[in-house]
Design an enzyme around this catalytic site. Structure first.
Site, PDB file in Angstrom:
ATOM      1  N   ASP A  28     161.144  40.308  35.591  1.00 42.21           N
ATOM      2  CA  ASP A  28     162.122  39.718  34.683  1.00 42.21           C
ATOM      3  C   ASP A  28     161.921  38.201  34.603  1.00 42.21           C
ATOM      4  OD1 ASP A  28     163.829  42.323  35.188  1.00 42.21           O
ATOM      5  OD2 ASP A  28     164.846  41.173  33.627  1.00 42.21           O
ATOM      6  N   ASP A  61     164.893  38.437  29.896  1.00 47.55           N
ATOM      7  CA  ASP A  61     166.321  38.755  30.020  1.00 47.55           C
ATOM      8  C   ASP A  61     167.192  37.936  29.075  1.00 47.55           C
ATOM      9  OD1 ASP A  61     168.510  39.957  31.801  1.00 47.55           O
ATOM     10  OD2 ASP A  61     168.992  37.828  31.913  1.00 47.55           O
ATOM     11  N   GLU A  72     164.566  41.439  25.716  1.00 51.66           N
ATOM     12  CA  GLU A  72     165.910  42.028  25.670  1.00 51.66           C
ATOM     13  C   GLU A  72     166.640  41.402  24.487  1.00 51.66           C
ATOM     14  OE1 GLU A  72     169.819  43.080  28.375  1.00 51.66           O
ATOM     15  OE2 GLU A  72     168.892  41.124  28.608  1.00 51.66           O
ATOM     16  N   HIS A  77     169.084  49.812  34.255  1.00 52.17           N
ATOM     17  CA  HIS A  77     169.960  49.395  35.353  1.00 52.17           C
ATOM     18  C   HIS A  77     171.328  48.899  34.900  1.00 52.17           C
ATOM     19  CE1 HIS A  77     168.255  45.789  33.743  1.00 52.17           C
ATOM     20  NE2 HIS A  77     169.117  45.064  34.423  1.00 52.17           N
ATOM     21  N   ASP A  78     171.539  48.831  33.593  1.00 49.95           N
ATOM     22  CA  ASP A  78     172.808  48.306  33.068  1.00 49.95           C
ATOM     23  C   ASP A  78     173.684  49.367  32.431  1.00 49.95           C
ATOM     24  OD1 ASP A  78     172.332  45.642  33.672  1.00 49.95           O
ATOM     25  OD2 ASP A  78     171.310  45.257  31.778  1.00 49.95           O
TER      26      ASP A  78
HETATM   27  C1  NOJ Z   1     170.806  41.587  31.339  1.00 50.31           C
HETATM   28  C2  NOJ Z   1     170.467  42.252  32.633  1.00 50.31           C
HETATM   29  O1  NOJ Z   1     169.849  43.475  32.354  1.00 50.31           O
HETATM   30  C3  NOJ Z   1     171.758  42.408  33.398  1.00 50.31           C
HETATM   31  O2  NOJ Z   1     171.615  43.214  34.526  1.00 50.31           O
HETATM   32  C4  NOJ Z   1     172.265  41.039  33.745  1.00 50.31           C
HETATM   33  O3  NOJ Z   1     173.535  41.161  34.321  1.00 50.31           O
HETATM   34  C5  NOJ Z   1     172.371  40.145  32.508  1.00 50.31           C
HETATM   35  N1  NOJ Z   1     171.256  40.257  31.619  1.00 50.31           N
HETATM   36  C6  NOJ Z   1     172.488  38.704  32.911  1.00 50.31           C
HETATM   37  O4  NOJ Z   1     171.261  38.236  33.381  1.00 50.31           O
END
Ligand code: NOJ
Length: 565
Positions: A108, A210, A267, A339-340
């Site tokens: 990342d 990110d 992203e 992961h989110d």
């Molecule tokens: C996106 C990431 O995937 C997430 O896990 C993170 O909390 C936020 N960006 C902030 O960096």
């Protein structure tokens, strides 16, 4: 329907076009030293497992030194590895061991913000008007009023008091321990490029970039109409209005990304209408970007309590619209888990229909779309959401925030826990289930986050040599995508929808030097579908049964087929 076979042969070929990404959440992948937290040596020990799946690019979530306020997405030193995970030497070894196995590593790049414990921010606090103060957005509170009423992505105002300076505030799009870097300052951009080059020189093959759409702010700061009783307004409203992000992204891409032939996964969500070519076109800022369309479907600015379930037709329509959007432009990166988010099988399949077959069906329909497939750790064994857990056991602070948002909206504590259990990021962050031993074989002691109690049934070891397992099916899918007879078609072949109007059917052609039909009965009831051509052979089937007569294809509940026509 006649297929108009045309591949995107004009597209300039890139090394990553036919690759499969495997995403690792390091804290929960494999703990080699028995401290309850996954680490780099643990990843190295499992490289042969990832290789045996057939994945090519490892995307590893942040492992840089971090106070872990946001699980490593709050970086306090961009040039090192957090001791929890190992050392820089371990990282170098991971990269070289991956290379030995023909795999690539990306990490990342988290540069919308850093940690409030980064030395830049510490120095900014010491001297807000000095060099490092200009690395951030620091403003004065005027007449008791904050510079603007934007709500951060994790809830609450984007402004917090600058430590040691009661009259001043700094901006954070995410957690208050993640101050935003000021990209308007050329020195900040130079720092970013230095970081990128440092890691490329260590052998990384690229980055997952990110939160990058947040780097441009609408200036000067101003209020927008409040959208909740808290008087704040969702940040996305500002993002829709702001212009000029392309100048920053173009510069980074021209100065670094393009020069080093790397794989860059952006992203990006809510990009401006018509700007997709700027992001992923031939000359775009990134190699590819996530397709978030199914993922954001049904979400509401009011909060998680107001999210709508995603039906099979919704899911199909989102994917198909994205495929159409990217046509003749570039590649999306397709995923169902990360992961989110909750596990894709829990979001895109009805709860009561979760089965080996339905899990494999969902895998099939997303995996053969045009684009770069991403598999998130555990997805390949059918790992499921953790479900409802008591509030005190929740690690994800966005889930905790949403608990209170639900309570404020009038839900009882039990209802609020149920609501957040669906989207809690802990769902996907529970340790990887390696075997049926204590702690799922992830660690020799209680891990940092409880293992999903279903690990005795769902784990790598029990699925490894089991022909009908989800894991065996993923391996078959990957083998098929890589089979030299079909790889070109799966990579560059055109995407053509097949009967997108039929309820609970998700089917499409991939058409190139071969004609392939991917067809899935996205419901538990069996049904019959008329094909337009006789298949030459079955390339993949999530059942043992196949029934076709006179072009009438009988599909069992959640049956998925990949057919060569
Ligand atoms: C996106 C990431 O995937 C997430 O896990 C993170 O909390 C936020 N960006 C902030 O960096």
């Amino acid at each position: 329907m006649e297929i108009q076979a045309k591949e995107d042969m004009d597209m300039q070929k890139k090394w990553w076009h036919d690759k499969i990404v495997y995403q690792i959440y390091p804290k929960s992948f494999f703990d080699s030293n028995g401290d309850g937290i996954g680490d780099i040596q643990g990843i190295i020990q499992k490289l042969d497992y990832i290789k045996s799946l057939g994945a090519d690019i490892l995307w590893i979530c942040p492992m840089y030194p971090s106070p872990m306020a946001d699980q490593g997405y709050d970086i306090s030193d961009y040039y090192n590895i957090d001791p929890t995970f190992g050392t820089l030497d371990d990282m170098d070894r991971l990269i070289s061991e991956s290379k030995k196995r023909g795999m690539y590593v990306i990490m990342d790049l988290v540069v919308n913000h850093c940690s409030d414990e980064h030395e830049w921010f510490r120095k900014a606090c010491q001297e807000p008007g000095g060099k490092y103060g200009k690395y951030f957005y620091i403003e004065d509170i005027k007449d008791g009023k904050l510079p603007c009423n934007w709500r951060g992505i994790f809830g609450g105002s984007v402004w917090s008091e600058l430590p040691g300076h009661p009259g001043k505030v700094y901006l954070h799009t995410f957690h208050k321990k993640q101050p935003d870097l000021n990209w308007e300052n050329p020195k900040v951009r130079q720092e970013v490029y230095k970081i990128i080059n440092f890691w490329l020189d260590h052998g990384l093959s690229g980055f997952r970039v990110d939160a990058i759409v947040n780097i441009k702010k609408k200036l000067p700061f101003k209020d927008y109409a409040p959208d909740r009783p808290d008087g704040l307004c969702d940040l996305t409203v500002m993002k829709k209005e702001v212009e000029g992000i392309g100048e920053f992204l173009g510069e980074m891409s021209d100065l670094i990304f393009k020069k080093r032939d790397i794989f860059v996964l952006g992203e990006v969500s809510n990009e401006r209408e018509g700007s997709l070519p700027d992001y992923i076109g031939e000359n775009g800022y990134f190699s590819t970007m996530f397709d978030f369309a199914p993922n954001v479907f049904g979400k509401s600015e009011k909060g998680w309590f107001d999210y709508m379930p995603v039906t099979p037709d919704n899911y199909r329509d989102c994917c198909f619209t994205s495929q159409e959007r990217a046509k003749n432009i570039g590649f999306f990166a397709n995923f169902i888990d990360n992961h989110d988010e909750p596990r894709g099988i829990n979001r895109y399949l009805p709860d009561h229909d979760l089965s080996l077959e339905s899990k494999k069906m969902l895998a099939t329909v997303y995996f053969f779309l045009k684009g770069i497939p991403i598999i998130y750790q555990g997805q390949e064994i059918g790992m499921e959401n953790r479900g409802v857990v008591p509030l005190e056991k929740i690690d994800d602070f966005s889930a905790i925030d949403q608990y209170y948002v639900s309570i404020d909206a009038g839900f009882s504590p039990e209802e609020a826990l149920e609501i957040i259990s669906k989207y809690n990021r802990d769902n996907v962050r529970t340790p990887m289930q390696w075997n049926a031993e204590p702690y799922a074989g992830f660690s020799s002691r209680a891990p940092w986050l409880e293992v999903n109690p279903n690990y005795p049934e769902i784990n790598v070891s029990s699925e490894l040599n089991t022909p009908g397992s989800v894991l065996s099916y993923y391996k078959k899918m990957i083998l098929l995508r890589k089979n030299l007879d079909y790889a070109n078609t799966f990579t560059y072949g055109e995407f053509i929808p097949f009967h997108p109007d039929i309820h609970n059917l998700m089917a499409y052609y991939r058409s190139g030097d071969k004609d392939i039909l991917i067809i899935a009965n996205y419901q538990k009831d069996a049904r019959t579908i008329m094909l337009s051509r006789e298949p030459k052979q079955i390339l993949l089937n999530n059942y043992d049964k196949f029934s076709l007569s006179n072009l009438e294809l009988n599909l069992l509940g959640y049956q998925a087929l990949v057919l060569e026509l």
